[in-house]
Design a protein around this motif. Structure first.
Motif, short mmCIF file in Angstrom:
data_model
loop_
_atom_site.label_atom_id
_atom_site.label_comp_id
_atom_site.label_asym_id
_atom_site.label_seq_id
_atom_site.Cartn_x
_atom_site.Cartn_y
_atom_site.Cartn_z
N UNK A 168 28.08 42.96 41.04
CA UNK A 168 27.22 42.09 40.23
C UNK A 168 26.72 42.88 39.02
N UNK A 169 26.97 42.37 37.82
CA UNK A 169 26.53 43.07 36.61
C UNK A 169 25.08 42.70 36.33
N UNK A 306 31.87 36.89 35.42
CA UNK A 306 32.01 37.89 36.49
C UNK A 306 31.05 37.60 37.65
N UNK A 307 29.81 37.27 37.32
CA UNK A 307 28.79 37.15 38.36
C UNK A 307 28.81 35.82 39.10
N UNK A 308 29.07 34.72 38.38
CA UNK A 308 28.82 33.40 38.98
C UNK A 308 30.06 32.51 39.09
N UNK A 320 31.47 34.29 44.86
CA UNK A 320 31.27 35.02 43.61
C UNK A 320 30.49 36.31 43.89
N UNK A 321 30.42 37.18 42.90
CA UNK A 321 29.66 38.42 43.05
C UNK A 321 28.19 38.13 43.33
N UNK A 327 22.13 36.63 45.69
CA UNK A 327 21.20 36.13 44.67
C UNK A 327 21.32 34.62 44.47
N UNK A 328 22.50 34.05 44.73
CA UNK A 328 22.67 32.59 44.67
C UNK A 328 23.45 32.16 45.91
#
Ligand SMILES: [Zn+2]
Length: 346
Positions: A168-169, A306-308, A320-321, A327-328
């Motif tokens: 995760x960025x 990248x993250x979501x 996803x990351x 986080x989600x």
């Protein structure tokens, strides 16, 4: 509106959460309570949707469902998906404009819109994770070297901070670096001209790395030990000490190993993915960024991808990351990610 599921009952049950008009007294903490009444519907010619219209009882101004959407006031909302694809697939802005039969100005405006939304979404996600105290790490940071306009005269550093296991960025920044040494006489002449115009370039490396650490210090759980892994660049320990003083462990490794056996493989891999996705970072092409501020804007769109949106890996493509990091709770499609604006936390 919930960040991940704004309308669990469906859009037909849309209820405006507050008045979206700037300066409405109902937005003040001690202002009158928000009430609205329905003002019918209208048809959007550009995408054929029927949109509910409302009126605020406090400021008497009108708004609609559309006011809460990312594509509010866009003339060609159907371009958002293809432009987003181009931004994360190494396609330059000019080529994107050619492919989609639009102008570079439209592509640039859409870049700013998508970047702002991506940043606001990430800020909201991190704020929620901060309150839940679930940002644990370990974290890794490294700097990508690139340039604006000229590789020798205007190099740029681009630090990236990630969560090690989920990739995760968390944050990126861009800062200038001084011109390289051993310049040819013609380059020296151009360097002097540039310095007369823009001033002498200094190294902002320490400053931008520190800003990444500051962001981590802001959102991390301060009651738990935070582990940060970097290479042995001499300015990292000082920048870290100025941002976090307790419950922090800085592990430094040699940056020479580049394969999967390196402890810094997750950040090396992320930087390689960035270079593969962002046209501005592709080496030995004319696509390099013209101004480093635009590089950061562009990078935020890639971070959203990248993250979501992108799957964590090719094998684990359903998660996803951000999901892997906890986080989600869902993976977003590009359509669902760029659908609803992020509303300020009230
Ligand atoms: Zn109002």
């Amino acid at each position: 509106m919930d960040l991940e599921r704004p309308f669990p009952m469906g859009i037909q049950h849309f209820r405006p959460p507050h008045c979206p008009r700037q300066g409405c007294p109902s937005q003040a903490a001690d202002g009158p309570p928000f009430h609205f009444w329905s003002r019918g519907r209208f048809h959007r010619a550009c995408d054929g949707r029927t949109v509910h219209r409302f009126s605020c009882c406090v400021c008497k101004r009108c708004f609609s469902v559309q006011t809460f959407r990312v594509d509010y006031r866009l003339q060609r909302p159907q371009l958002t998906g293809p432009i987003f694809d181009a931004f994360v697939s190494k396609v330059t802005q000019r080529q994107t404009a050619r492919i989609l039969s639009t102008t570079r100005k439209t592509v640039r405006r859409r870049l700013l819109l998508l970047a702002r939304h991506s940043r606001e979404f990430q800020t909201a996600v991190l704020e929620r994770a901060r309150l839940r105290k679930i940002i644990h790490g370990p974290f890794q940071l490294d700097e990508q070297q690139t340039f604006e306009r000229d590789r020798r005269l205007q190099p740029v550093t681009f630090p990236v901070l990630i969560e090690e296991e989920s990739l995760f960025v968390l944050h990126v920044e861009a800062g200038m670096l001084p011109a390289r040494g051993n310049l040819r006489p013609s380059d020296l002449l151009r360097k002097r001209r540039l310095e007369a115009k823009d001033g002498v370039r200094i190294s902002e490396s320490r400053e931008v790395v520190k800003r990444c650490f500051e962001e981590l210090a802001r959102v991390r759980n301060p009651d738990e030990m935070t582990v940060i892994k970097t290479d042995k660049a001499p300015h990292y320990p000082g920048a870290l000490a100025e941002t976090m003083t307790r419950n922090v462990l800085h592990l430094r490794y040699s940056g020479k190993l580049k394969d999967t056996s390196s402890p810094l493989w997750p950040i090396n891999f992320t930087l390689a993915m960035l270079r593969d996705g962002l046209s501005r970072l592709v080496r030995k092409t004319w696509a390099a960024t013209k101004e480093r501020a635009w590089l950061t804007e562009h990078a935020w769109i890639w971070i959203a991808y990248r993250n979501y949106i992108r799957g964590f890996t090719n094998r684990q493509h359903r998660r996803s990351s951000a999901q892997c990091a906890g986080y989600v709770s869902r993976r977003f499609s590009k359509a669902s990610f760029f659908e609803w604006r992020v509303l300020p936390i009230r």
